[in-house]
Design an enzyme around this catalytic site. Structure first.
Site, short mmCIF file in Angstrom:
data_model
loop_
_atom_site.label_atom_id
_atom_site.label_comp_id
_atom_site.label_asym_id
_atom_site.label_seq_id
_atom_site.Cartn_x
_atom_site.Cartn_y
_atom_site.Cartn_z
N ASP A 77 0.92 -1.62 0.11
CA ASP A 77 0.01 0.07 -0.09
C ASP A 77 1.22 0.95 0.12
O ASP A 77 1.69 1.46 0.82
CB ASP A 77 -1.11 0.39 1.28
N ASP A 94 -2.10 5.63 -5.62
CA ASP A 94 -2.40 5.02 -4.92
C ASP A 94 -2.85 3.32 -5.54
O ASP A 94 -3.54 3.15 -6.71
CB ASP A 94 -3.67 5.52 -4.10
#
Length: 455
Positions: free
Chosen positions: A101, A336
């Site tokens: 992440d 992201d």
């Protein structure tokens, strides 16, 4: 519902003129010569995907709340079909599957014998939380050391939470090993897991870490927040890797509701480039935008007091077929890896989705643009640092399930992220990242985007 959205689909002809979306007020930072990036020292394959956490949206919302004097923010919901990429991490000699992440910073593993709760706070069987293992056994690790009188604590607006002890241990990802890395080992959890991952490898900045100078999770606050160096930041400081940057090459794959096992989903690389074919002629290095400590706005200007959270880029524009010219004002756009779709200003999403043949339709109930699964995809490119990065047509139509008759339903890869206001956060997700290698230099606070060759 979805079927009604498809009922109004109709054929339209796309205009031939170029539709170029540019920023109305430009504070475009200097474009740097593309950094020379060697092959990576450490590479780990990404081998599976899992549904994106519902709680991810509140991570993004908290960005503005941390700095904005008013605390106002627009919450980005995200689609249920968003996916996250997973890989293996070894901590204290025990190996687990964890989320990769770029939109969070902690490395954590659920602790063995943890207590599971539902989203209303009532105890449940551990299976309800949906972790992929029994958890990290700190007692069985010869290198684990407890960090006394502090706690790891994350609470989300949807009711999910993680809290528990903090410790130090040897963390290894793709052969890159860091001793005495600070990690969270939550033993209380309300979690909507995917049945595969047991934790997370956070790659963003220390400002987003979640350790507090209290053992009472109800007393965790900004006042007793103890930021710490995330895994890769520690590796750089310790000299465990020669170069202070990591790279992501995320391959497109089937977007399914269930977890997808696939040995060819890309790479997480430390210290250099992953082993994928590149188009070096389309590469640019740009500053990561920090956030002003006075007004909370993203800034690319030199600011010694700027606070860094996510990998926020200054997007100069979007180009696709059409007949009108739009201006955009906001530039709060993050790269992201934990979000599949692109979420752009609503005017951009509306104009682009009208160019599909047949055109996409917006469903009010779901808040998504749906598109014929065999529609003609209009070209789309993102301009960063003076260069345009096209998105492959295969990334712009995604399978979204089936309707009541069992027929496939598809959604557009480019969705509305809300109105173009300073408070909103927009995302370039995997729809964009599938087409580039994104390299993040955590020492210079720069990112290099390099176009991949067609694959």
């Amino acid at each position: 519902m979805v079927s009604s959205a498809f009922a109004v689909l109709s054929l339209v002809s796309a205009a031939a003129a170029e539709f170029h979306v540019v920023r109305h007020v430009s504070h475009t930072p200097r474009a740097l010569e593309p950094a020379v990036i060697p092959p990576a020292e450490f590479v780990v394959p990404i081998t599976s995907t899992a549904p994106r956490r519902q709680s991810k949206k509140t991570n993004l919302a908290s960005l503005r709340k941390k700095l904005s004097p008013t605390g106002n923010t627009a919450v980005l919901e995200g689609a249920d079909l968003d996916q996250e990429y997973l890989t293996d991490v070894t901590i204290g000699g025990q190996t687990f599957t964890a989320i990769v992440d770029t939109g969070s910073s902690d490395t954590w593993l659920i602790k063995k014998n943890f207590r599971c709760f539902n989203l209303t706070g009532f105890p449940e069987d551990t299976e309800t939380c949906g972790f992929g293992s029994e958890g990290f056994d700190t007692a069985a690790s010869p290198t684990f050391k407890n960090f006394p009188n502090v706690s790891f604590n994350i609470s989300y607006g949807d009711g999910e939470f993680l809290s528990g002890p903090v410790g130090f241990d040897t963390v290894s990802v793709g052969g890159l090993a860091v001793t005495q890395q600070e990690i969270g080992t939550p033993d209380f959890a309300a979690w909507n897991g995917d049945g595969v991952n047991s934790g997370l490898i956070g790659l963003a900045y220390a400002s987003l870490t979640s350790v507090f100078n209290t053992t009472d999770p109800t007393k965790a606050s900004r006042a007793n927040h103890i930021p710490y160096d995330p895994f890769f930041f520690t590796a750089v400081k310790r000299g465990a890797v020669k170069n202070p940057f990591f790279s992501l090459a995320l391959n497109r794959g089937p977007l399914l509701v269930n977890v997808t096992e696939d040995k060819n989903l890309g790479f997480l690389a430390f210290g250099g480039m992953p082993p994928v074919a590149l188009d070096d002629k389309t590469a640019v290095t740009v500053p990561v935008q920090g956030y002003s400590a006075t007004d909370g706005n993203p800034t690319s200007a030199p600011d010694p007091n700027a606070v860094f959270f996510y990998y926020t880029a200054d997007v100069e524009g979007y180009t696709f077929p059409g007949s009108t010219k739009l201006n955009t004002k906001n530039n709060n756009t993050i790269l992201d890896s934990g979000t599949t779709l692109n979420y752009l200003p609503s005017a951009v999403a509306e104009a682009y989705n009208a160019q599909f043949v047949p055109k996409a339709t917006f469903d009010e109930e779901s808040g998504l643009y749906f598109v014929d699964c065999k529609a003609k995809v209009p070209p789309f490119s993102v301009k960063l640092g003076g260069k345009s990065f096209p998105i492959d047509a295969r990334d712009q139509i995604l399978l979204g399930g089936t309707d009541d008759d069992g027929k496939p339903i598809c959604i557009s890869g480019t969705q509305s992220g809300g109105e173009d206001t300073p408070e909103n956060v927009f995302i370039l997700g995997d729809v964009f990242l599938h087409n580039v290698v994104s390299t993040f230099d955590i020492k210079a606070n720069e990112m290099t985007v390099t176009r991949r060759k067609k694959y």
